[in-house]
Design a protein around this motif. Structure first.
Motif, PDB file in Angstrom:
ATOM      1  N   LEU A 152      39.489  44.614  33.195  1.00  0.00           N
ATOM      2  CA  LEU A 152      40.641  45.013  34.000  1.00  0.00           C
ATOM      3  C   LEU A 152      41.829  45.450  33.147  1.00  0.00           C
ATOM      4  O   LEU A 152      42.675  46.206  33.613  1.00  0.00           O
ATOM      5  N   VAL A 153      41.899  44.983  31.892  1.00  0.00           N
ATOM      6  CA  VAL A 153      43.057  45.297  31.060  1.00  0.00           C
ATOM      7  C   VAL A 153      43.164  46.797  30.779  1.00  0.00           C
ATOM      8  O   VAL A 153      44.244  47.316  30.505  1.00  0.00           O
ATOM      9  N   ASN A 154      42.042  47.514  30.896  1.00  0.00           N
ATOM     10  CA  ASN A 154      42.035  48.960  30.667  1.00  0.00           C
ATOM     11  C   ASN A 154      42.427  49.763  31.904  1.00  0.00           C
ATOM     12  O   ASN A 154      42.373  50.994  31.878  1.00  0.00           O
ATOM     13  N   SER A 155      42.782  49.058  32.979  1.00  0.00           N
ATOM     14  CA  SER A 155      43.204  49.707  34.237  1.00  0.00           C
ATOM     15  C   SER A 155      42.196  50.745  34.725  1.00  0.00           C
ATOM     16  O   SER A 155      42.539  51.913  34.966  1.00  0.00           O
ATOM     17  N   PRO A 156      40.920  50.345  34.890  1.00  0.00           N
ATOM     18  CA  PRO A 156      39.932  51.317  35.379  1.00  0.00           C
ATOM     19  C   PRO A 156      40.186  51.656  36.843  1.00  0.00           C
ATOM     20  O   PRO A 156      40.766  50.860  37.589  1.00  0.00           O
ATOM     21  N   LYS A 157      39.741  52.831  37.232  1.00  0.00           N
ATOM     22  CA  LYS A 157      39.813  53.191  38.647  1.00  0.00           C
ATOM     23  C   LYS A 157      38.681  52.544  39.439  1.00  0.00           C
ATOM     24  O   LYS A 157      38.802  52.341  40.643  1.00  0.00           O
ATOM     25  N   VAL A 158      37.570  52.256  38.748  1.00  0.00           N
ATOM     26  CA  VAL A 158      36.406  51.628  39.382  1.00  0.00           C
ATOM     27  C   VAL A 158      35.891  50.550  38.434  1.00  0.00           C
ATOM     28  O   VAL A 158      35.716  50.803  37.237  1.00  0.00           O
ATOM     29  N   LEU A 159      35.655  49.353  38.957  1.00  0.00           N
ATOM     30  CA  LEU A 159      35.064  48.275  38.170  1.00  0.00           C
ATOM     31  C   LEU A 159      33.625  48.072  38.616  1.00  0.00           C
ATOM     32  O   LEU A 159      33.352  47.876  39.803  1.00  0.00           O
ATOM     33  N   LEU A 160      32.705  48.142  37.670  1.00  0.00           N
ATOM     34  CA  LEU A 160      31.277  47.983  37.930  1.00  0.00           C
ATOM     35  C   LEU A 160      30.851  46.600  37.474  1.00  0.00           C
ATOM     36  O   LEU A 160      31.153  46.192  36.342  1.00  0.00           O
ATOM     37  N   LEU A 161      30.131  45.879  38.327  1.00  0.00           N
ATOM     38  CA  LEU A 161      29.726  44.506  38.011  1.00  0.00           C
ATOM     39  C   LEU A 161      28.224  44.368  38.197  1.00  0.00           C
ATOM     40  O   LEU A 161      27.706  44.528  39.304  1.00  0.00           O
ATOM     41  N   ASP A 162      27.522  44.090  37.093  1.00  0.00           N
ATOM     42  CA  ASP A 162      26.058  43.997  37.103  1.00  0.00           C
ATOM     43  C   ASP A 162      25.636  42.537  37.136  1.00  0.00           C
ATOM     44  O   ASP A 162      25.544  41.881  36.098  1.00  0.00           O
ATOM     45  N   GLU A 163      25.433  41.992  38.335  1.00  0.00           N
ATOM     46  CA  GLU A 163      25.035  40.600  38.550  1.00  0.00           C
ATOM     47  C   GLU A 163      25.882  39.650  37.698  1.00  0.00           C
ATOM     48  O   GLU A 163      25.348  38.820  36.959  1.00  0.00           O
ATOM     49  N   PRO A 164      27.203  39.715  37.786  1.00  0.00           N
ATOM     50  CA  PRO A 164      28.057  38.921  36.893  1.00  0.00           C
ATOM     51  C   PRO A 164      28.026  37.424  37.177  1.00  0.00           C
ATOM     52  O   PRO A 164      28.487  36.641  36.345  1.00  0.00           O
ATOM     53  N   LEU A 165      27.504  37.016  38.336  1.00  0.00           N
ATOM     54  CA  LEU A 165      27.474  35.586  38.675  1.00  0.00           C
ATOM     55  C   LEU A 165      26.096  34.974  38.473  1.00  0.00           C
ATOM     56  O   LEU A 165      25.896  33.790  38.718  1.00  0.00           O
ATOM     57  N   GLY A 166      25.151  35.789  38.015  1.00  0.00           N
ATOM     58  CA  GLY A 166      23.760  35.342  37.952  1.00  0.00           C
ATOM     59  C   GLY A 166      23.514  34.186  37.014  1.00  0.00           C
ATOM     60  O   GLY A 166      22.578  33.407  37.208  1.00  0.00           O
ATOM     61  N   ALA A 167      24.342  34.024  35.965  1.00  0.00           N
ATOM     62  CA  ALA A 167      24.114  32.961  34.980  1.00  0.00           C
ATOM     63  C   ALA A 167      24.786  31.648  35.357  1.00  0.00           C
ATOM     64  O   ALA A 167      24.655  30.658  34.635  1.00  0.00           O
ATOM     65  N   LEU A 168      25.504  31.611  36.480  1.00  0.00           N
ATOM     66  CA  LEU A 168      26.245  30.417  36.870  1.00  0.00           C
ATOM     67  C   LEU A 168      25.426  29.541  37.798  1.00  0.00           C
ATOM     68  O   LEU A 168      24.559  30.019  38.529  1.00  0.00           O
ATOM     69  N   ASP A 169      25.717  28.238  37.788  1.00  0.00           N
ATOM     70  CA  ASP A 169      25.025  27.348  38.728  1.00  0.00           C
ATOM     71  C   ASP A 169      25.544  27.595  40.141  1.00  0.00           C
ATOM     72  O   ASP A 169      26.578  28.237  40.339  1.00  0.00           O
ATOM     73  N   LEU A 170      24.820  27.071  41.136  1.00  0.00           N
ATOM     74  CA  LEU A 170      25.071  27.423  42.539  1.00  0.00           C
ATOM     75  C   LEU A 170      26.505  27.136  42.968  1.00  0.00           C
ATOM     76  O   LEU A 170      27.170  27.997  43.553  1.00  0.00           O
ATOM     77  N   LYS A 171      27.007  25.941  42.680  1.00  0.00           N
ATOM     78  CA  LYS A 171      28.335  25.573  43.166  1.00  0.00           C
ATOM     79  C   LYS A 171      29.406  26.445  42.524  1.00  0.00           C
ATOM     80  O   LYS A 171      30.330  26.921  43.197  1.00  0.00           O
ATOM     81  N   LEU A 172      29.296  26.678  41.206  1.00  0.00           N
ATOM     82  CA  LEU A 172      30.272  27.517  40.525  1.00  0.00           C
ATOM     83  C   LEU A 172      30.152  28.959  40.989  1.00  0.00           C
ATOM     84  O   LEU A 172      31.157  29.659  41.146  1.00  0.00           O
ATOM     85  N   ARG A 173      28.920  29.406  41.244  1.00  0.00           N
ATOM     86  CA  ARG A 173      28.725  30.780  41.713  1.00  0.00           C
ATOM     87  C   ARG A 173      29.422  30.983  43.057  1.00  0.00           C
ATOM     88  O   ARG A 173      30.074  32.005  43.284  1.00  0.00           O
ATOM     89  N   GLN A 174      29.307  30.002  43.942  1.00  0.00           N
ATOM     90  CA  GLN A 174      29.957  30.122  45.247  1.00  0.00           C
ATOM     91  C   GLN A 174      31.473  30.128  45.112  1.00  0.00           C
ATOM     92  O   GLN A 174      32.166  30.876  45.805  1.00  0.00           O
ATOM     93  N   ALA A 175      32.002  29.302  44.199  1.00  0.00           N
ATOM     94  CA  ALA A 175      33.452  29.281  43.976  1.00  0.00           C
ATOM     95  C   ALA A 175      33.924  30.606  43.398  1.00  0.00           C
ATOM     96  O   ALA A 175      34.974  31.144  43.791  1.00  0.00           O
ATOM     97  N   MET A 176      33.149  31.169  42.485  1.00  0.00           N
ATOM     98  CA  MET A 176      33.531  32.434  41.854  1.00  0.00           C
ATOM     99  C   MET A 176      33.439  33.609  42.819  1.00  0.00           C
ATOM    100  O   MET A 176      34.150  34.603  42.664  1.00  0.00           O
ATOM    101  N   GLN A 177      32.577  33.519  43.825  1.00  0.00           N
ATOM    102  CA  GLN A 177      32.523  34.570  44.847  1.00  0.00           C
ATOM    103  C   GLN A 177      33.877  34.713  45.515  1.00  0.00           C
ATOM    104  O   GLN A 177      34.396  35.824  45.699  1.00  0.00           O
ATOM    105  N   THR A 178      34.455  33.572  45.890  1.00  0.00           N
ATOM    106  CA  THR A 178      35.764  33.579  46.552  1.00  0.00           C
ATOM    107  C   THR A 178      36.833  34.121  45.611  1.00  0.00           C
ATOM    108  O   THR A 178      37.680  34.937  46.006  1.00  0.00           O
ATOM    109  N   GLU A 179      36.796  33.667  44.340  1.00  0.00           N
ATOM    110  CA  GLU A 179      37.795  34.124  43.375  1.00  0.00           C
ATOM    111  C   GLU A 179      37.688  35.623  43.109  1.00  0.00           C
ATOM    112  O   GLU A 179      38.688  36.329  43.008  1.00  0.00           O
ATOM    113  N   LEU A 180      36.446  36.098  42.991  1.00  0.00           N
ATOM    114  CA  LEU A 180      36.240  37.510  42.679  1.00  0.00           C
ATOM    115  C   LEU A 180      36.712  38.395  43.822  1.00  0.00           C
ATOM    116  O   LEU A 180      37.340  39.438  43.600  1.00  0.00           O
ATOM    117  N   LYS A 181      36.432  37.988  45.048  1.00  0.00           N
ATOM    118  CA  LYS A 181      36.892  38.766  46.195  1.00  0.00           C
ATOM    119  C   LYS A 181      38.413  38.761  46.275  1.00  0.00           C
ATOM    120  O   LYS A 181      39.053  39.794  46.538  1.00  0.00           O
TER     121      LYS A 181
END
Length: 356
Positions: A152-181
């Motif tokens: 984000l520091v590069n101020s892109p017009k579009v951010l592409l995310l390739d399964e960025p939550l896939g390495a996290l455990d279930l509870k953290l993944r669910q928390a990060m879904q809310t944060e990412l949105k």
């Protein structure tokens, strides 16, 4: 104000690797400021599509545009996009601050501007106070935040995310879904999020696209795709569903395999073999012969009960197939038992006709 020009436009995009067609004639427009999820099983072409937008692959055919500008032949550093990968790709010998500012240093941005932009990006992902930690001193969730800040520091017009939550455990993944949105809403730019996790896509996206075998099968809001799947694959892939074999009698009626005629509206030609998609939570169980009169009902026997905490899933066996029925598990509510003969019923509008 969001731009009326699509943030990302794919028009007849095809990508071949030798004789293998990884992406097959994809047409897709993603709006400015939209959180768009692209999902499907492994090997469906979703990651290749993302890499085409990123400039890590180049299309064999078609036009690829970002805010109306043709970028299909441009290298990644000439496109107004940044990518967050599943493994985060952080430099282990650098601190959080150094990782976030790496791209700006490569662009030879003045040091004072780097410091300010890095500080803002770290604040966006709530990593204040950890600027001097190295990546191996961070948890998986913290590493993901650093990867987001670096993008984000590069101020892109579009951010592409390739399964960025896939390495996290279930509870953290669910928390990060809310944060990412929440982060996407705060920064207001277009996010294109690739995942194989249906729940993730349903929870986070404004719209989503379902892919299989390189083809884009359906695009719509999560509610549209879940409630009105375009075909049997989408119905089966998104969430859980019962698929009942049937034949269309007319535009308001189908006949199930067991000969029962049920109401199910469709535009499919009479005589066509189809499936009826019925979500487990859209059906209900009642004592034999006590189904609501306005419901379609069939009689069967409970073979298995799966306990899910706040819900129970009943597997009901009929002579011609099995069905899953999901019911709330609430104190004081009488529950059926394995071996009970029951009626399974549903409102006519709950049955969706789908084709292969």
């Amino acid at each position: 104000m969001p731009s009326v020009t699509p943030a990302v436009g794919l028009y007849g995009i095809t990508k071949r690797f030798g004789e293998v067609t990884a992406v097959d004639q994809v047409d897709l427009e993603i709006g400015d400021g939209e959180f768009f999820a692209l999902l499907g099983p492994s090997g469906c072409g979703k990651t290749t599509t993302l890499r085409l937008v990123a400039g890590l692959e180049f299309p064999t055919e078609g036009s690829l545009q970002i805010f109306g500008d043709e970028v299909g032949t441009l290298p990644p550093n000439k496109r107004p996009v940044n990518t967050v990968f599943q493994n985060y790709a952080l430099f282990p010998h650098m601190t959080v601050e150094e990782n976030v500012g790496f791209g700006l240093r490569m662009q030879r941005v003045p040091k004072d501007r780097i410091a300010a932009r890095v500080r803002d990006a770290i604040g966006l992902v709530h990593m204040e106070g950890m600027e001097h930690r190295r990546s191996n001193q961070l948890s998986g969730g913290q590493q993901q935040r650093v990867a987001l800040a670096r993008a984000l520091v590069n101020s892109p017009k579009v951010l592409l995310l390739d399964e960025p939550l896939g390495a996290l455990d279930l509870k953290l993944r669910q928390a990060m879904q809310t944060e990412l949105k929440g982060l996407q809403r705060e920064v207001g730019i277009t996010f294109v999020f690739v995942t194989h996790d249906q729940g993730e896509a349903l929870a986070m996206s404004d719209r989503m696209g379902v892919m299989d075998s390189g083809r884009l099968l359906q695009v719509g809001t999560p509610e549209e795709i879940y409630s009105r799947p375009a075909n049997r694959f989408v119905a089966d892939f998104i969430g859980q569903t019962n698929l009942l074999d049937a034949m269309v009698m007319d535009h308001e009626t189908v006949t199930l395999t067991n000969g029962i005629r049920i109401p199910a509206a469709s535009e499919v030609a009479p005589g066509t073999k189809v499936s009826i998609s019925l979500r487990p939570e859209q059906a209900m169980i009642s004592r034999l012969g006590e189904a609501p009169s306005q419901h379609t009902s069939v009689d069967g026997c409970i073979e298995q009960i799966t306990y899910l905490g706040n819900a129970l899933v009943y597997r009901v066996v009929f002579e011609w197939m099995t069905m899953d029925v999901r019911a709330e598990n609430r104190p004081g509510v009488e529950q059926a038992s394995v071996g009970d003969n029951v009626s399974v019923s549903w409102e006519p509008a709950a049955a969706t006709v789908v084709q292969d």
